[in-house]
Motif scaffolding. Structure first.
Motif, PDB file in Angstrom:
ATOM      1  N   HIS A 100       8.079 -43.272 -24.348  1.00  0.00           N
ATOM      2  CA  HIS A 100       7.853 -44.352 -23.387  1.00  0.00           C
ATOM      3  C   HIS A 100       9.170 -44.867 -22.818  1.00  0.00           C
ATOM      4  O   HIS A 100       9.277 -45.135 -21.603  1.00  0.00           O
ATOM      5  CB  HIS A 100       7.092 -45.493 -24.065  1.00  0.00           C
ATOM      6  CG  HIS A 100       6.882 -46.693 -23.185  1.00  0.00           C
ATOM      7  ND1 HIS A 100       6.042 -46.684 -22.098  1.00  0.00           N
ATOM      8  CD2 HIS A 100       7.424 -47.946 -23.244  1.00  0.00           C
ATOM      9  CE1 HIS A 100       6.059 -47.866 -21.509  1.00  0.00           C
ATOM     10  NE2 HIS A 100       6.889 -48.652 -22.176  1.00  0.00           N
ATOM     11  N   LEU A 101      10.193 -44.994 -23.649  1.00  0.00           N
ATOM     12  CA  LEU A 101      11.493 -45.464 -23.177  1.00  0.00           C
ATOM     13  C   LEU A 101      12.119 -44.472 -22.204  1.00  0.00           C
ATOM     14  O   LEU A 101      12.736 -44.860 -21.201  1.00  0.00           O
ATOM     15  CB  LEU A 101      12.430 -45.708 -24.361  1.00  0.00           C
ATOM     16  CG  LEU A 101      12.087 -46.904 -25.254  1.00  0.00           C
ATOM     17  CD1 LEU A 101      13.037 -46.962 -26.447  1.00  0.00           C
ATOM     18  CD2 LEU A 101      12.171 -48.206 -24.461  1.00  0.00           C
ATOM     19  N   LYS A 102      11.984 -43.181 -22.479  1.00  0.00           N
ATOM     20  CA  LYS A 102      12.513 -42.172 -21.565  1.00  0.00           C
ATOM     21  C   LYS A 102      11.825 -42.244 -20.208  1.00  0.00           C
ATOM     22  O   LYS A 102      12.473 -42.142 -19.157  1.00  0.00           O
ATOM     23  CB  LYS A 102      12.346 -40.778 -22.165  1.00  0.00           C
ATOM     24  CG  LYS A 102      13.303 -40.481 -23.316  1.00  0.00           C
ATOM     25  CD  LYS A 102      13.121 -39.069 -23.825  1.00  0.00           C
ATOM     26  CE  LYS A 102      14.122 -38.755 -24.927  1.00  0.00           C
ATOM     27  NZ  LYS A 102      13.951 -37.381 -25.455  1.00  0.00           N
ATOM     28  N   GLU A 103      10.502 -42.437 -20.211  1.00  0.00           N
ATOM     29  CA  GLU A 103       9.782 -42.557 -18.949  1.00  0.00           C
ATOM     30  C   GLU A 103      10.218 -43.812 -18.184  1.00  0.00           C
ATOM     31  O   GLU A 103      10.366 -43.777 -16.957  1.00  0.00           O
ATOM     32  CB  GLU A 103       8.280 -42.599 -19.208  1.00  0.00           C
ATOM     33  CG  GLU A 103       7.692 -41.269 -19.669  1.00  0.00           C
ATOM     34  CD  GLU A 103       6.191 -41.365 -19.841  1.00  0.00           C
ATOM     35  OE1 GLU A 103       5.680 -42.507 -19.853  1.00  0.00           O
ATOM     36  OE2 GLU A 103       5.538 -40.311 -19.969  1.00  0.00           O
ATOM     37  N   THR A 104      10.446 -44.918 -18.911  1.00  0.00           N
ATOM     38  CA  THR A 104      10.872 -46.162 -18.266  1.00  0.00           C
ATOM     39  C   THR A 104      12.250 -46.013 -17.641  1.00  0.00           C
ATOM     40  O   THR A 104      12.484 -46.430 -16.497  1.00  0.00           O
ATOM     41  CB  THR A 104      10.880 -47.318 -19.283  1.00  0.00           C
ATOM     42  OG1 THR A 104       9.574 -47.440 -19.857  1.00  0.00           O
ATOM     43  CG2 THR A 104      11.258 -48.621 -18.597  1.00  0.00           C
ATOM     44  N   VAL A 105      13.183 -45.411 -18.385  1.00  0.00           N
ATOM     45  CA  VAL A 105      14.542 -45.211 -17.863  1.00  0.00           C
ATOM     46  C   VAL A 105      14.515 -44.290 -16.648  1.00  0.00           C
ATOM     47  O   VAL A 105      15.204 -44.527 -15.644  1.00  0.00           O
ATOM     48  CB  VAL A 105      15.458 -44.651 -18.971  1.00  0.00           C
ATOM     49  CG1 VAL A 105      16.794 -44.223 -18.393  1.00  0.00           C
ATOM     50  CG2 VAL A 105      15.664 -45.687 -20.058  1.00  0.00           C
ATOM     51  N   GLU A 106      13.707 -43.242 -16.714  1.00  0.00           N
ATOM     52  CA  GLU A 106      13.618 -42.314 -15.586  1.00  0.00           C
ATOM     53  C   GLU A 106      13.013 -42.987 -14.361  1.00  0.00           C
ATOM     54  O   GLU A 106      13.420 -42.724 -13.224  1.00  0.00           O
ATOM     55  CB  GLU A 106      12.761 -41.106 -15.987  1.00  0.00           C
ATOM     56  CG  GLU A 106      12.682 -40.011 -14.943  1.00  0.00           C
ATOM     57  CD  GLU A 106      14.009 -39.315 -14.745  1.00  0.00           C
ATOM     58  OE1 GLU A 106      14.224 -38.750 -13.676  1.00  0.00           O
ATOM     59  OE2 GLU A 106      14.852 -39.354 -15.673  1.00  0.00           O
TER      60      GLU A 106
ATOM     61  N   SER B 204      15.725 -45.488 -12.934  1.00  0.00           N
ATOM     62  CA  SER B 204      16.944 -44.882 -12.422  1.00  0.00           C
ATOM     63  C   SER B 204      16.744 -44.423 -10.975  1.00  0.00           C
ATOM     64  O   SER B 204      15.644 -44.038 -10.573  1.00  0.00           O
ATOM     65  CB  SER B 204      17.357 -43.690 -13.283  1.00  0.00           C
ATOM     66  OG  SER B 204      16.381 -42.672 -13.218  1.00  0.00           O
ATOM     67  N   LEU B 205      17.821 -44.474 -10.202  1.00  0.00           N
ATOM     68  CA  LEU B 205      17.768 -44.056  -8.796  1.00  0.00           C
ATOM     69  C   LEU B 205      18.161 -42.597  -8.688  1.00  0.00           C
ATOM     70  O   LEU B 205      19.141 -42.227  -8.038  1.00  0.00           O
ATOM     71  CB  LEU B 205      18.697 -44.940  -7.971  1.00  0.00           C
ATOM     72  CG  LEU B 205      18.307 -46.414  -7.903  1.00  0.00           C
ATOM     73  CD1 LEU B 205      19.377 -47.229  -7.205  1.00  0.00           C
ATOM     74  CD2 LEU B 205      16.967 -46.595  -7.216  1.00  0.00           C
ATOM     75  N   SER B 206      17.386 -41.750  -9.347  1.00  0.00           N
ATOM     76  CA  SER B 206      17.617 -40.312  -9.306  1.00  0.00           C
ATOM     77  C   SER B 206      16.513 -39.645  -8.489  1.00  0.00           C
ATOM     78  O   SER B 206      15.517 -40.269  -8.116  1.00  0.00           O
ATOM     79  CB  SER B 206      17.654 -39.731 -10.722  1.00  0.00           C
ATOM     80  OG  SER B 206      16.421 -39.939 -11.387  1.00  0.00           O
ATOM     81  N   GLU B 207      16.695 -38.374  -8.242  1.00  0.00           N
ATOM     82  CA  GLU B 207      15.736 -37.658  -7.409  1.00  0.00           C
ATOM     83  C   GLU B 207      14.375 -37.553  -8.079  1.00  0.00           C
ATOM     84  O   GLU B 207      13.340 -37.565  -7.404  1.00  0.00           O
ATOM     85  CB  GLU B 207      16.286 -36.264  -7.090  1.00  0.00           C
ATOM     86  CG  GLU B 207      15.487 -35.508  -6.043  1.00  0.00           C
ATOM     87  CD  GLU B 207      16.172 -34.245  -5.591  1.00  0.00           C
ATOM     88  OE1 GLU B 207      15.621 -33.557  -4.711  1.00  0.00           O
ATOM     89  OE2 GLU B 207      17.270 -33.955  -6.103  1.00  0.00           O
ATOM     90  N   ASN B 208      14.350 -37.480  -9.409  1.00  0.00           N
ATOM     91  CA  ASN B 208      13.071 -37.355 -10.123  1.00  0.00           C
ATOM     92  C   ASN B 208      12.243 -38.634 -10.050  1.00  0.00           C
ATOM     93  O   ASN B 208      11.026 -38.585 -10.234  1.00  0.00           O
ATOM     94  CB  ASN B 208      13.330 -36.986 -11.584  1.00  0.00           C
ATOM     95  CG  ASN B 208      13.957 -35.611 -11.726  1.00  0.00           C
ATOM     96  OD1 ASN B 208      13.719 -34.731 -10.896  1.00  0.00           O
ATOM     97  ND2 ASN B 208      14.764 -35.418 -12.761  1.00  0.00           N
ATOM     98  N   SER B 209      12.904 -39.775  -9.827  1.00  0.00           N
ATOM     99  CA  SER B 209      12.170 -41.042  -9.785  1.00  0.00           C
ATOM    100  C   SER B 209      11.545 -41.315  -8.415  1.00  0.00           C
ATOM    101  O   SER B 209      10.776 -42.264  -8.275  1.00  0.00           O
ATOM    102  CB  SER B 209      13.100 -42.201 -10.154  1.00  0.00           C
ATOM    103  OG  SER B 209      14.151 -42.319  -9.221  1.00  0.00           O
ATOM    104  N   PHE B 210      11.861 -40.493  -7.407  1.00  0.00           N
ATOM    105  CA  PHE B 210      11.308 -40.689  -6.066  1.00  0.00           C
ATOM    106  C   PHE B 210      10.229 -39.641  -5.807  1.00  0.00           C
ATOM    107  O   PHE B 210      10.420 -38.666  -5.090  1.00  0.00           O
ATOM    108  CB  PHE B 210      12.421 -40.591  -5.018  1.00  0.00           C
ATOM    109  CG  PHE B 210      13.215 -41.851  -4.874  1.00  0.00           C
ATOM    110  CD1 PHE B 210      12.950 -42.755  -3.863  1.00  0.00           C
ATOM    111  CD2 PHE B 210      14.221 -42.144  -5.775  1.00  0.00           C
ATOM    112  CE1 PHE B 210      13.673 -43.934  -3.739  1.00  0.00           C
ATOM    113  CE2 PHE B 210      14.958 -43.309  -5.657  1.00  0.00           C
ATOM    114  CZ  PHE B 210      14.684 -44.204  -4.640  1.00  0.00           C
TER     115      PHE B 210
END
Length: 499
Positions: free
Chosen positions: A190-196, A199-205
């Protein structure tokens, strides 16, 4: 008992109660000798252990314990001239400045040492927490692997076997450890999903709504297309803090949300200097690569083929609709620049841009910035270069302020603008109808201007003075910003319907 000054003829002897302090003759031999050499000018007098000297004989009015200070020994006596006193005061001020500088340096060094120690402690604490998490994950994975390698044993048989070979307390302990490992695995996931997600990375868009809010572009596919077009020209240094996607995203967020450098630095976890350097470089790349592809003057045949229905009946030869818009700017300290950019219409200092919109709703021309106060619509139109693009037979739609009939006529084009009531009580029926039809189609240029300024809030100002310095091609940084914003708007769906 009131002590008098050791100098026999000192005028401060009778004013001991008016702020005059007295200092005993020093006992240490080195300083004692320096005092003796300093007051040898008083003839016939030799100080002893009981002698005292008043504060008026020191430059600052008090003695100093620092051997490097000019007030370490008395130096002001009745025969000291004013130039000598002035030089002594200057020397004392210079000494005090040096001492203050040394003190600040020591304080800064102490702060840096404390900050480094704090960073070291934080790093050690993070490493310890990471090590504990790794141990927990390893224990959980080991437990799960043991469960996987024993598929034949069912839960009931495993429970019976454990019950027969171990005590009830061991069984409870193993079950609690297994539950804790599972809980830790779920929490870690769950923490990894929250951080992702944060974060302003390509995977989060992956959501088009998030892309539209942060960049103004309608979809992730279009954002990736823009990135693919300019990617070879972005910073590719192996030690670059930001990826190419983040460089483009940071620039689009600056254009879209008009965020300051400090805000972007917090969001992307970089320095303000990195933000400024990245935004300026990406703006230059977008201006060089994207603007020529998105903002260009189309061929007449293409305009005629795709002319919207609303134009075909009233202005079938319309080529461009022109208008000007103003962007507020910071007030310059230069009085001449301040007066040249002051706009009486906006009651503030502004920049004025001329924009040309095709009947289809696309921006096909954008000028450089002009001083909003002194530059009229006519002057900008005649000097920005848009008239060179006209061909004989073209129609140009404009507002009442564009008195450019003769300038447009030189190139064989026709200017269409609303009629005036100057010298008339009212417009005639034909003039009123013509003005109504013109206003119904000329409104599209105002809608496009509103769309650009709504989509990219950086065009609402105020513009920083540093972005108005001309760099290359006689273009300022903000001129490039305006061109890039118009190019990005052209990539979106037009607000003028074809039907």
């Amino acid at each position: 008992m009131v002590h008098t000054c050791v100098v026999v003829r000192c005028k401060h002897r009778k004013t001991a109660g008016s702020g005059i302090s007295f200092y005993r003759f020093p006992t240490d031999e080195e300083r004692r000798q320096k005092w003796i050499n300093a007051i040898k000018r008083e003839p016939g007098w030799m100080p002893n252990d009981g002698s005292r000297l008043c504060s008026a004989h020191f430059i600052s009015g008090k003695q100093s314990r620092n051997p490097l200070s000019p007030d370490y020994v008395p130096s002001v006596f009745p025969d000291t001239t004013s130039p000598d006193k002035k030089r002594k005061r200057t020397a004392l001020e210079r000494f005090e400045k040096r001492e203050a500088l040394k003190l600040r340096r020591r304080e800064n060094a102490a702060k840096e040492t404390a900050a480094q120690a704090l960073m070291t402690l934080q790093t050690e604490a993070l490493e310890k927490v990471q090590m504990e998490q790794d141990l927990q994950e390893e224990a959980a994975e080991t437990l799960l692997s043991l469960q996987v390698h024993q598929p034949s044993m069912s839960c009931q048989s495993a429970q019976q076997a454990s019950t027969s070979t171990s005590s009830p307390s061991d069984t409870v302990s193993a079950a609690s450890i297994e539950l804790e490992c599972r809980r830790l695995l779920e929490e870690n996931h769950h923490l990894k999903e929250t951080v992702e997600h944060l974060s302003l990375s390509e995977n989060s868009f992956k959501d088009d709504d998030k892309v539209k809010f942060c960049t103004g572009l309608p979809s992730l596919t279009l954002l990736q297309t823009v990135l693919q077009e300019i990617s070879p020209f972005l910073n590719t240094h192996p030690k670059a803090v930001l990826s190419k996607f983040q460089q483009l995203l940071m620039t689009l967020m600056y254009l879209r949300l008009n965020l300051c450098n400090q805000d972007l630095a917090y969001r992307f976890n970089v320095n303000c200097s990195t933000v400024s350097r990245t935004v300026n470089s990406v703006i230059d790349v977008l201006y060089a690569r994207l603007v020529p592809m998105a903002v260009f003057w189309p061929e007449r045949e293409e305009l005629r083929k795709t002319l919207p229905i609303v134009f075909r009946s009233v202005y079938p030869k319309c080529t461009v609709i022109i208008d000007c818009f103003e962007v507020t700017m910071e007030r310059s300290s230069d009085q001449r620049a301040k007066s040249q950019t002051y706009s009486s219409y906006k009651a503030r200092n502004t920049l004025k841009y001329l924009i040309g919109v095709a009947p289809q709703g696309a921006i096909i021309f954008i000028s450089k910035g002009w001083g909003g106060g002194r530059a009229s619509d006519k002057h900008i139109t005649e000097n920005c270069g848009i008239l060179y693009k006209l061909q004989p037979g073209d129609e140009v739609l404009a507002d009442r302020g564009f008195n450019i009939h003769d300038s447009v006529g030189v190139y064989g084009a026709t200017l269409k603008k609303p009629a005036f009531t100057k010298g008339k009580s009212q417009l005639s029926k034909e003039e009123a109808e013509t003005t109504r039809k013109l206003a119904s189609v000329r409104i599209h240029v105002e809608r496009v201007i509103g769309l650009v300024r709504q989509k990219y809030e950086v065009l609402n100002g105020p513009v920083e003075i540093c972005k108005l310095m001309r760099k290359d091609e006689n273009m300022t940084t903000f001129d490039k910003v305006v061109h890039v914003a118009c190019a990005l708007t052209n990539l979106c769906t037009s607000i003028v319907p074809f039907d």
